[in-house]
Design an enzyme around this catalytic site. Structure first.
Site: not given
Ligand SMILES: C[S@@+](CC[C@H](N)C(=O)[O-])C[C@H]1O[C@@H](n2cnc3c(N)ncnc32)[C@H](O)[C@@H]1O
Length: 290
Positions: A18, A109, A173, A127, A41, A152
């Protein structure tokens, strides 16, 4: 899918990610021209640090908790200021400074991107987990600039790049809970860069399986994308096999100010966030400017 970011929100790795994100957004906001943020993500956007998940691991205490109690030089304070001000906004005055005033909430984020952008900028948050996405929609609220998509991440890189503004940041991420995530990320970056070569890309990765990290680095070197900066932040001076010893970020097309800023700010954060009180920060160009 088992991954829930609510267990890890505000930990050392979130702090590193962050801080990097906030520095890039501060730079992009210096020019009037609009830009777009694609957060592939996105997660839930806002985390309850006193909730069951966060309390179970207590990870945030050695992350944002430690940062709020630390003393920093004026130069470091200035670099941290936009992100710290935002954390403060979600909490009562003085929260996190001592045991009597616990920190309640931590912005992820998407909320950082929302706060550090202007009316002319646009935000796309992907998400795939329905429950997490509902929480994200609520956290983002009514903001005509922002869209929360059930898409996705890897498809979004194809579908939403290049942005019409031709300026912007892509944050990648993933949760790293499935095998092959490093390769998917390198491949995703390479394809995205072909569509939008001038964009800034920030990729987060864990330093746990050192061989996987090395293979990822080699794959990025083979991709040969100019201006690829690698940042490694270790919370232990000696890495231990199969233990999360730190995290890394790869930034493609970083603002010209970023490497110096991060050397200053991450070196100050290392002893605060490190489990051995020392830590280590390394910045290196995987591929320099052409
Ligand atoms: C590490 S967390 C994200 C944290 C966020 N970026 C932050 O810094 O606050 C990863 C997120 O990606 C989502 N996720 C997993 N696979 C995904 C995909 N293929 N496409 C989109 N989101 C996905 C998960 O449900 C999870 O909420």
């Amino acid at each position: 899918m088992n991954y829930r970011h609510s267990f890890h929100a505000g930990n050392f790795a979130d702090v590193v990610k962050h801080v990097v994100l906030a520095r890039i957004l501060a730079y992009l906001g210096q020019k009037d021209a609009p830009f777009r943020v694609l957060d592939t993500h996105a997660g839930a956007g806002l985390y309850d640090l006193q909730g069951e998940d966060a309390r179970r691991t207590g990870e945030w205490e050695a992350g944002i908790g430690a940062v709020l109690r630390a003393e920093f030089s004026p130069a470091v304070r200035e670099l941290l200021a936009p992100w710290r001000a935002l954390v403060a906004e979600f909490n009562p005055p003085g929260a996190g400074t001592d045991d009597a005033h616990p920190l309640g909430r931590y912005p992820g984020s998407p909320l950082i991107a929302q706060a550090l952008t202007r009316p002319q900028d646009r935000l796309l948050f992907c998400e795939t987990e329905p429950g997490v996405r509902r929480a994200l929609e609520e956290a983002v609220g009514r903001d005509a600039r922002a869209k929360v998509l059930p898409m996705d991440a890897w498809q979004a890189l194809g579908a939403h790049l290049p942005p019409k503004e031709r300026r912007g940041l892509v944050l990648i991420d993933p949760p790293f809970e499935q095998p092959g995530e490093f390769h998917r990320m390198a491949e995703g970056l390479e394809n995205a860069h072909k569509r939008f070569a001038t964009g800034i890309y920030a990729l987060w990765y864990p330093i746990k399986d050192v061989r996987a990290v090395d293979a990822f680095r080699r794959e990025l070197e083979r991709a040969h994308i100019p201006k690829t900066l690698n940042i490694q932040f270790d919370i232990r001076s000696v890495r231990q096999a199969d233990t999360l010893s730190g995290c890394g970020m790869v930034v493609v097309n970083p603002p010209f100010t970023l490497a110096d800023e991060l050397r200053t700010v991450l070196s100050a954060l290392a002893p605060v966030l490190a489990s051995d009180g020392v830590g280590r920060v390394r910045l290196s160009w995987l591929i320099p400017e052409r």
